[in-house]
Design an enzyme around this catalytic site. Structure first.
Site, mmCIF file in Angstrom:
data_model
loop_
_atom_site.group_PDB
_atom_site.id
_atom_site.type_symbol
_atom_site.label_atom_id
_atom_site.label_comp_id
_atom_site.label_asym_id
_atom_site.label_seq_id
_atom_site.Cartn_x
_atom_site.Cartn_y
_atom_site.Cartn_z
ATOM 1 N N SER A 125 49.108 31.584 71.638
ATOM 2 C CA SER A 125 48.311 32.230 72.684
ATOM 3 C C SER A 125 47.607 31.190 73.536
ATOM 4 C CB SER A 125 47.272 33.116 71.987
ATOM 5 O OG SER A 125 46.276 33.494 72.880
ATOM 6 N N TYR A 150 39.955 34.851 65.378
ATOM 7 C CA TYR A 150 41.354 35.136 65.755
ATOM 8 C C TYR A 150 41.969 33.918 66.433
ATOM 9 C CZ TYR A 150 45.205 36.575 68.746
ATOM 10 O OH TYR A 150 46.416 36.617 69.404
ATOM 11 N N LYS A 154 45.240 30.967 65.457
ATOM 12 C CA LYS A 154 46.383 30.472 66.261
ATOM 13 C C LYS A 154 46.380 28.946 66.302
ATOM 14 C CE LYS A 154 48.081 34.467 67.387
ATOM 15 N NZ LYS A 154 49.289 34.934 66.701
ATOM 16 N N TYR A 178 51.429 32.700 74.775
ATOM 17 C CA TYR A 178 51.446 33.844 75.700
ATOM 18 C C TYR A 178 50.148 33.864 76.493
ATOM 19 C CZ TYR A 178 54.407 35.861 71.901
ATOM 20 O OH TYR A 178 55.327 36.102 70.915
ATOM 21 N N ASN A 200 41.758 45.816 75.307
ATOM 22 C CA ASN A 200 42.366 45.074 76.420
ATOM 23 C C ASN A 200 42.366 45.893 77.702
ATOM 24 O OD1 ASN A 200 44.272 44.188 73.761
ATOM 25 N ND2 ASN A 200 43.264 42.585 74.927
ATOM 26 N N ARG A 232 42.921 36.252 85.182
ATOM 27 C CA ARG A 232 43.875 35.965 84.108
ATOM 28 C C ARG A 232 45.290 35.934 84.681
ATOM 29 N NH1 ARG A 232 39.804 35.163 82.167
ATOM 30 N NH2 ARG A 232 38.830 35.938 80.253
ATOM 31 N N ASP A 295 34.165 35.562 77.124
ATOM 32 C CA ASP A 295 35.177 35.559 78.188
ATOM 33 C C ASP A 295 35.040 34.319 79.085
ATOM 34 O OD1 ASP A 295 36.661 37.818 77.647
ATOM 35 O OD2 ASP A 295 35.477 39.141 78.938
HETATM 36 P P1 NAD Z 1 50.702 44.253 67.388
HETATM 37 O O1 NAD Z 1 49.500 44.488 66.530
HETATM 38 O O2 NAD Z 1 51.228 45.391 68.163
HETATM 39 O O3 NAD Z 1 51.878 43.637 66.498
HETATM 40 C C1 NAD Z 1 51.650 42.885 65.335
HETATM 41 C C2 NAD Z 1 52.449 43.536 64.223
HETATM 42 O O4 NAD Z 1 52.258 42.790 63.019
HETATM 43 C C3 NAD Z 1 52.035 44.968 63.932
HETATM 44 O O5 NAD Z 1 53.188 45.785 63.955
HETATM 45 C C4 NAD Z 1 51.424 44.917 62.538
HETATM 46 O O6 NAD Z 1 51.655 46.101 61.823
HETATM 47 C C5 NAD Z 1 52.141 43.716 61.946
HETATM 48 N N1 NAD Z 1 51.411 43.025 60.874
HETATM 49 C C6 NAD Z 1 50.131 42.587 60.889
HETATM 50 N N2 NAD Z 1 49.852 41.968 59.719
HETATM 51 C C7 NAD Z 1 50.991 41.997 58.975
HETATM 52 C C8 NAD Z 1 51.333 41.499 57.692
HETATM 53 N N3 NAD Z 1 50.446 40.874 56.920
HETATM 54 N N4 NAD Z 1 52.589 41.705 57.247
HETATM 55 C C9 NAD Z 1 53.509 42.356 58.004
HETATM 56 N N5 NAD Z 1 53.235 42.826 59.216
HETATM 57 C C10 NAD Z 1 51.989 42.654 59.706
HETATM 58 O O7 NAD Z 1 50.348 43.034 68.343
HETATM 59 P P2 NAD Z 1 51.175 42.410 69.554
HETATM 60 O O8 NAD Z 1 50.352 42.523 70.768
HETATM 61 O O9 NAD Z 1 52.557 42.907 69.556
HETATM 62 O O10 NAD Z 1 51.145 40.869 69.146
HETATM 63 C C11 NAD Z 1 52.200 40.256 68.448
HETATM 64 C C12 NAD Z 1 51.846 38.797 68.214
HETATM 65 O O11 NAD Z 1 51.596 38.154 69.460
HETATM 66 C C13 NAD Z 1 50.592 38.594 67.371
HETATM 67 O O12 NAD Z 1 50.787 37.484 66.531
HETATM 68 C C14 NAD Z 1 49.545 38.302 68.399
HETATM 69 O O13 NAD Z 1 48.483 37.529 67.891
HETATM 70 C C15 NAD Z 1 50.346 37.503 69.426
HETATM 71 N N6 NAD Z 1 49.744 37.521 70.761
HETATM 72 C C16 NAD Z 1 49.491 38.719 71.362
HETATM 73 C C17 NAD Z 1 48.887 38.737 72.616
HETATM 74 C C18 NAD Z 1 48.562 40.040 73.294
HETATM 75 O O14 NAD Z 1 47.801 40.046 74.267
HETATM 76 N N7 NAD Z 1 49.112 41.174 72.878
HETATM 77 C C19 NAD Z 1 48.568 37.530 73.250
HETATM 78 C C20 NAD Z 1 48.851 36.330 72.601
HETATM 79 C C21 NAD Z 1 49.458 36.335 71.353
HETATM 80 N N1 UDP Z 2 38.291 43.551 80.737
HETATM 81 C C1 UDP Z 2 37.462 44.441 81.377
HETATM 82 N N2 UDP Z 2 37.321 45.698 80.844
HETATM 83 C C2 UDP Z 2 37.964 46.103 79.720
HETATM 84 C C3 UDP Z 2 38.820 45.182 79.072
HETATM 85 C C4 UDP Z 2 38.958 43.911 79.603
HETATM 86 O O1 UDP Z 2 36.863 44.120 82.401
HETATM 87 O O2 UDP Z 2 37.779 47.242 79.272
HETATM 88 C C5 UDP Z 2 38.467 42.197 81.299
HETATM 89 C C6 UDP Z 2 38.081 41.072 80.359
HETATM 90 O O3 UDP Z 2 36.719 40.756 80.511
HETATM 91 C C7 UDP Z 2 38.994 39.953 80.829
HETATM 92 C C8 UDP Z 2 40.239 40.669 81.345
HETATM 93 O O4 UDP Z 2 39.850 42.040 81.566
HETATM 94 O O5 UDP Z 2 38.416 39.274 81.892
HETATM 95 C C9 UDP Z 2 41.394 40.647 80.361
HETATM 96 O O6 UDP Z 2 40.893 41.062 79.096
HETATM 97 P P1 UDP Z 2 41.841 41.376 77.873
HETATM 98 O O7 UDP Z 2 40.950 41.787 76.733
HETATM 99 O O8 UDP Z 2 42.899 42.326 78.291
HETATM 100 O O9 UDP Z 2 42.555 39.984 77.573
HETATM 101 P P2 UDP Z 2 41.951 38.522 77.285
HETATM 102 O O10 UDP Z 2 42.087 37.769 78.565
HETATM 103 O O11 UDP Z 2 40.545 38.684 76.834
HETATM 104 O O12 UDP Z 2 42.856 37.998 76.242
#
Ligand code: NAD
Ligand code: UDP
Length: 336
Positions: A125, A150, A154, A178, A200, A232, A295
């Site tokens: 991330s 969190y 990472k 990401y 989010n 962002r 933030d």
């Molecule tokens: P998500 O919660 O939808 O997917 C994560 C999945 O992992 C879920 O299906 C959950 O059930 C499973 N899981 C959690 N702990 C587990 C365990 N111990 N064993 C087996 N399965 C488990 O989240 P997402 O948004 O799809 O994110 C996927 C990955 O990408 C995560 O590692 C997250 O940290 C990373 N990521 C997400 C974002 C974002 O904004 N969504 C940004 C950066 C990185």
């Molecule tokens: N944000 C907001 N209202 C919400 C959720 C998010 O204004 O209900 C803003 C947050 O402060 C950030 C941006 O939207 O500036 C993206 O937030 P998000 O939580 O989606 O992702 P982040 O960048 O924190 O990973």
């Protein structure tokens, strides 16, 4: 056929990656404990692709679960997405995050080492960067002290993977950082399905649009940005999925690789809300609310390295992201 084990594959990003894996001729083997997802997402992946996903309902911290997975399947490499991801929850429950994300990754890596499957793509991330410094982030930009447990998981996992490669350079490890994934598959069959109040921005906007929440609270209107709201780099989840498919090609080489996956187009919170209104011909109620702790004002990706080395570039616009998010939410107002 090359089989990819996708941990966390039933989740938001994982389900979209499974679609692309199957469409590109890979086998998708999902391991997920369903703590934040539904099996229905995988049924929908099968509906979209007309192909089967092999599913193991199991926890990555469960050592024995890997015995069956690795003995019954010829696994080419792993896309490791399983983990907890709620920043606020991680502040309250840090041990759960260290146990699940870091502990789980150690068990997974041990299982991979034992079976000599030494190819991994890791879901990292932008949160690993020093987000108070440079705004346009390159892979070489300074890394930071994460503001949440969190984020720290990472950073720690990236460091673990770096040490593993240094100890045994037979590994092929790709760390994908990401930026802000939003959007959904264009079918509207799969998408982001948060439990409870969304943390989010985009799922919050779509829940306002569908009438579940009154208005979007815009966290902070006095940042040092053109319109005062945070900026962002939002990326369509299908572009992100495509980035993973391109990254699999790196499995043919050994090495430790790191790439940003973002569009390089900075967007403010208000710009996203207005893009959503334009794309869907809807009005979104919002109000400026206090800043959210932790933030950063502005950051976005320089994704040139992924372009040069993976031949990958995000192609979908913010309007595409807003249209597809709404298509998913309006067809599935209560999620799966
Ligand atoms: P998500 O919660 O939808 O997917 C994560 C999945 O992992 C879920 O299906 C959950 O059930 C499973 N899981 C959690 N702990 C587990 C365990 N111990 N064993 C087996 N399965 C488990 O989240 P997402 O948004 O799809 O994110 C996927 C990955 O990408 C995560 O590692 C997250 O940290 C990373 N990521 C997400 C974002 C974002 O904004 N969504 C940004 C950066 C990185
Ligand atoms: N944000 C907001 N209202 C919400 C959720 C998010 O204004 O209900 C803003 C947050 O402060 C950030 C941006 O939207 O500036 C993206 O937030 P998000 O939580 O989606 O992702 P982040 O960048 O924190 O990973």
């Amino acid at each position: 056929m090359k089989n990819i084990l996708v941990t966390g594959g039933a989740g938001y990003i994982g389900s979209h990656i499974c679609v692309e894996l199957l469409n590109q001729g890979y086998g998708a083997i999902v391991m997920d404990n369903l703590c934040n997802s539904s099996k229905k997402a995988l049924a929908r992946v099968e509906e979209i692709t007309g192909k089967r996903v092999k599913f193991y309902e199991a926890d990555i911290r469960e050592k024995s679960a890997f015995d069956e997975i690795f003995t019954s399947n010829d696994i080419y490499g792993v896309i490791h997405m399983a983990g907890l991801k709620a920043v606020g929850e991680s502040v309250k429950e840090p041990l759960a995050y260290f146990d699940n994300n870091i502990g789980g990754t150690i068990v997974l890596l041990e299982a991979m080492k034992k079976r000599r499957v030494k190819r991994m793509i890791f879901s990292s991330s932008a949160t690993v960067y020093d987000l108070g410094g440079e705004e346009c982030l390159k892979e070489t930009s300074p890394l930071g002290n994460s503001t949440s447990p969190y984020g720290r998981t990472k950073s720690v996992i990236e460091q673990m993977l770096t040490d593993i490669y240094a100890s045994d350079n037979v590994w092929s490890i790709v760390m994908l950082r990401y930026f802000n994934p939003i959007g959904a598959h264009k079918s509207g069959l799969i998408g982001e399905n948060p439990k409870g109040i969304p943390n989010n921005l985009m799922p919050y906007i779509t829940q306002v649009a569908v009438g579940k929440r009154e208005r979007v609270n815009v966290f902070g209107g006095d940042y040092n940005t053109p319109d005062g709201t945070c900026v962002r780099d939002y990326i369509h989840v299908m572009d992100l999925a495509d980035g993973h498919i391109k990254a699999i090609r790196k499995f043919e080489e050994t090495g430790l690789f790191v790439y940003n996956l973002g569009t390089g187009c900075p967007q403010s919170v208000l710009e996203v809300i207005h893009a959503f209104e334009r794309a869907n011909d809807l009005q979104i109620q919002y109000a400026i609310a206090p800043r959210r702790a932790g933030d950063a004002a502005k950051y976005y990706a320089n994704a040139d390295k992924a372009g040069e080395e993976l031949g990958w570039k995000a192609t979908r616009s913010i309007e595409d992201m807003c249209r597809d998010s709404w298509n998913w939410q309006s067809k599935n107002p209560d999620g799966y």
